[in-house]
Write a protein that holds these residues in place. Sequence first.
Motif, PDB file in Angstrom:
ATOM      1  N   ARG A  26       0.740  -1.123   0.102  1.00  0.00           N
ATOM      2  CA  ARG A  26       0.077  -0.040  -0.049  1.00  0.00           C
ATOM      3  C   ARG A  26       0.785   1.304   0.033  1.00  0.00           C
ATOM      4  NH1 ARG A  26      -5.005   0.243   3.920  1.00  0.00           N
ATOM      5  NH2 ARG A  26      -5.709  -1.242   2.413  1.00  0.00           N
ATOM      6  N   LEU A  27       1.810   1.276   0.809  1.00  0.00           N
ATOM      7  CA  LEU A  27       2.528   2.317   0.762  1.00  0.00           C
ATOM      8  C   LEU A  27       3.474   2.502  -0.544  1.00  0.00           C
ATOM      9  CD1 LEU A  27       4.191   2.013   4.540  1.00  0.00           C
ATOM     10  CD2 LEU A  27       2.504   3.556   3.525  1.00  0.00           C
ATOM     11  N   SER A  28       4.048   1.488  -0.984  1.00  0.00           N
ATOM     12  CA  SER A  28       4.815   1.562  -2.301  1.00  0.00           C
ATOM     13  C   SER A  28       3.917   1.811  -3.514  1.00  0.00           C
ATOM     14  CB  SER A  28       5.593   0.272  -2.499  1.00  0.00           C
ATOM     15  OG  SER A  28       4.834  -0.815  -2.880  1.00  0.00           O
ATOM     16  N   GLY A  29       2.498   1.537  -3.491  1.00  0.00           N
ATOM     17  CA  GLY A  29       1.509   1.867  -4.526  1.00  0.00           C
ATOM     18  C   GLY A  29       1.378   0.611  -5.415  1.00  0.00           C
ATOM     19  N   PRO A  30       0.549   0.688  -6.451  1.00  0.00           N
ATOM     20  CA  PRO A  30       0.203  -0.321  -7.317  1.00  0.00           C
ATOM     21  C   PRO A  30       1.508  -0.759  -8.177  1.00  0.00           C
ATOM     22  CG  PRO A  30      -0.778   1.597  -8.023  1.00  0.00           C
ATOM     23  CD  PRO A  30      -0.175   1.963  -7.087  1.00  0.00           C
ATOM     24  N   GLU A  31       1.588  -1.980  -8.729  1.00  0.00           N
ATOM     25  CA  GLU A  31       2.406  -2.375  -9.697  1.00  0.00           C
ATOM     26  C   GLU A  31       2.473  -1.597 -10.961  1.00  0.00           C
ATOM     27  OE1 GLU A  31       2.950  -7.101  -8.918  1.00  0.00           O
ATOM     28  OE2 GLU A  31       1.105  -6.570 -10.107  1.00  0.00           O
ATOM     29  N   ASP A  32       3.880  -1.281 -11.107  1.00  0.00           N
ATOM     30  CA  ASP A  32       3.962  -0.338 -12.237  1.00  0.00           C
ATOM     31  C   ASP A  32       5.536  -0.685 -12.826  1.00  0.00           C
ATOM     32  OD1 ASP A  32       3.887   1.501 -14.113  1.00  0.00           O
ATOM     33  OD2 ASP A  32       4.164   3.221 -12.479  1.00  0.00           O
ATOM     34  N   VAL A  63       1.224  -2.587 -22.198  1.00  0.00           N
ATOM     35  CA  VAL A  63       1.795  -1.385 -22.163  1.00  0.00           C
ATOM     36  C   VAL A  63       2.344  -1.006 -20.695  1.00  0.00           C
ATOM     37  CG1 VAL A  63       1.837   0.998 -22.516  1.00  0.00           C
ATOM     38  CG2 VAL A  63       0.853  -0.697 -24.326  1.00  0.00           C
ATOM     39  N   VAL A  64       1.122  -0.917 -19.829  1.00  0.00           N
ATOM     40  CA  VAL A  64       1.378  -0.717 -18.331  1.00  0.00           C
ATOM     41  C   VAL A  64       1.055  -2.134 -17.604  1.00  0.00           C
ATOM     42  CG1 VAL A  64       0.747   1.587 -18.599  1.00  0.00           C
ATOM     43  CG2 VAL A  64      -0.859   0.056 -17.989  1.00  0.00           C
ATOM     44  N   LYS A  65       1.620  -2.078 -16.370  1.00  0.00           N
ATOM     45  CA  LYS A  65       1.467  -3.150 -15.527  1.00  0.00           C
ATOM     46  C   LYS A  65       0.364  -3.422 -14.940  1.00  0.00           C
ATOM     47  CE  LYS A  65       4.729  -6.282 -12.736  1.00  0.00           C
ATOM     48  NZ  LYS A  65       6.039  -6.293 -12.052  1.00  0.00           N
ATOM     49  N   SER A  66      -0.453  -2.489 -14.450  1.00  0.00           N
ATOM     50  CA  SER A  66      -1.692  -2.411 -13.824  1.00  0.00           C
ATOM     51  C   SER A  66      -2.558  -1.314 -13.997  1.00  0.00           C
ATOM     52  CB  SER A  66      -1.256  -2.480 -12.234  1.00  0.00           C
ATOM     53  OG  SER A  66      -0.925  -0.971 -11.635  1.00  0.00           O
ATOM     54  N   VAL A  67      -3.736  -1.584 -13.936  1.00  0.00           N
ATOM     55  CA  VAL A  67      -4.817  -0.624 -14.207  1.00  0.00           C
ATOM     56  C   VAL A  67      -4.788   0.480 -13.089  1.00  0.00           C
ATOM     57  CG1 VAL A  67      -7.309   0.080 -14.249  1.00  0.00           C
ATOM     58  CG2 VAL A  67      -6.404  -2.077 -15.348  1.00  0.00           C
ATOM     59  N   GLU A  68      -4.507   0.056 -11.979  1.00  0.00           N
ATOM     60  CA  GLU A  68      -4.499   0.802 -10.764  1.00  0.00           C
ATOM     61  C   GLU A  68      -3.206   2.059 -10.805  1.00  0.00           C
ATOM     62  OE1 GLU A  68      -4.421  -2.021 -10.604  1.00  0.00           O
ATOM     63  OE2 GLU A  68      -6.686  -2.578  -9.771  1.00  0.00           O
ATOM     64  N   ALA A  69      -2.281   1.451 -11.585  1.00  0.00           N
ATOM     65  CA  ALA A  69      -0.907   2.469 -11.584  1.00  0.00           C
ATOM     66  C   ALA A  69      -1.314   3.565 -12.727  1.00  0.00           C
ATOM     67  CB  ALA A  69       0.175   1.727 -12.298  1.00  0.00           C
ATOM     68  N   SER A  95       6.195   2.965 -18.052  1.00  0.00           N
ATOM     69  CA  SER A  95       5.614   3.382 -16.654  1.00  0.00           C
ATOM     70  C   SER A  95       4.224   3.914 -16.949  1.00  0.00           C
ATOM     71  CB  SER A  95       6.508   4.177 -16.103  1.00  0.00           C
ATOM     72  OG  SER A  95       6.594   5.471 -16.884  1.00  0.00           O
ATOM     73  N   ALA A  96       3.465   3.910 -16.031  1.00  0.00           N
ATOM     74  CA  ALA A  96       2.231   4.604 -16.069  1.00  0.00           C
ATOM     75  C   ALA A  96       2.204   6.048 -16.606  1.00  0.00           C
ATOM     76  CB  ALA A  96       1.334   4.371 -15.050  1.00  0.00           C
ATOM     77  N   GLU A  97       2.999   6.515 -16.064  1.00  0.00           N
ATOM     78  CA  GLU A  97       3.272   7.962 -16.215  1.00  0.00           C
ATOM     79  C   GLU A  97       3.834   8.348 -17.485  1.00  0.00           C
ATOM     80  OE1 GLU A  97       6.209  11.850 -14.330  1.00  0.00           O
ATOM     81  OE2 GLU A  97       6.015   9.971 -13.205  1.00  0.00           O
ATOM     82  N   ALA A  98       4.634   7.532 -18.199  1.00  0.00           N
ATOM     83  CA  ALA A  98       5.116   7.487 -19.266  1.00  0.00           C
ATOM     84  C   ALA A  98       4.142   7.327 -20.485  1.00  0.00           C
ATOM     85  CB  ALA A  98       6.612   6.717 -19.732  1.00  0.00           C
ATOM     86  N   ALA A  99       3.498   6.243 -20.013  1.00  0.00           N
ATOM     87  CA  ALA A  99       2.161   5.997 -21.147  1.00  0.00           C
ATOM     88  C   ALA A  99       1.107   7.155 -21.104  1.00  0.00           C
ATOM     89  CB  ALA A  99       1.687   4.671 -20.366  1.00  0.00           C
TER      90      ALA A  99
END
Length: 349
Positions: A26-32, A63-69, A95-99
């Motif tokens: 939870r602290l590290s965030g979703p998979e990305d 493209v990305v690892k998780s919807v949550e990311a 990365s989700a940010e790059a996508a």
Amino acid sequence: MLVALAVLVGGGYLAYSYGLSALKDRLSGPEDYTGAGTGQVVVEVKDGDAATDIGTTLVDKGVVKSVEAFTDAARKDSKSVGIQVGFYKMKKQMSAEAALAVLVDPENRSRSVVTIPEGFTVDQIVATLAKKTKFSKKQYTKVLDNPSSIGLPSYAKGNAEGYLFPATYELPPNSTPKSILTTMVQRWDQAAQEADIEGAAQQLGYTPEQLMVVASLVEAESNRDEDRGKVARVIYNRLETGKTDKLLQIDATVNYGIGRNLGVGLTTEDLQVDSPYNTYRNPGLPPTPIEAPGDAAIEAAAHPTDGPWIYYVTVNLRTGETKFTESYDTFLKYKAEFKEYCRTQSDNC
């Protein structure tokens, strides 16, 4: 008691470990993924897609690892609400940010835009498509040789003339000659539904095919919205009243039968050509549409303006001003007015 204590301590340790792991997640965030990714993949953003829908597509495409990311990244970027519908060339394992950075920039959309003007014949449409896409005339013609594959109405009788709708099309990267031509027929069907071609044909006493022929003639003969309904009425009046022996006498149909540009002026020899499209010799409508009518021409054919007119003359080529009359003598005056315009104001007559 010692065994029970050992189990209790062991269970407590497992619960602690699991809780700690969940807390870390939870602290590290979703998979990305990290970085800009590798390779290439085409992703489509569809009309109505929310961030979750886009994220799901990106995960499915690798493209990305998780919807949550992706949704987390979208939530932090106000530009994400402006993602445009279309196709995007992306990379895998971004990365989700790059996508997201790719998707929020409209310049990254894969766009292949083709404009088909009103009044183009099938030959002109095929030539334009071949020039603007990666496919050849032969590939488009092969599809047209199997007209049932692109959804033509039964009353078109396998002839695509008039049914490839003139419009601007944004073609997806995975387009094929078949999908492009099918899209054009589907756009024609939309216009036909909006004008209620079949209902209007029944009310006017014609077939839907005949209304499409009239629509193509209207497109050829008028370029102002206020005139199209009147031109359609003149055509119907000539067919129904017999005042011109049901001869339409439209130059564009003769040129179509000869196989040349529809706007070319006719010679005396042209008027004698033995062709079913020679409306100076053959009463009634030509056998097929002669070009692609747009929305306004189809609407005019389905809902012509009420009036007694039998003749019309475009008296000013620059403005498109057209005059209508039921009197042959007045028609001759309008023709004289046009000749004077040509003599003094234009070299394009």
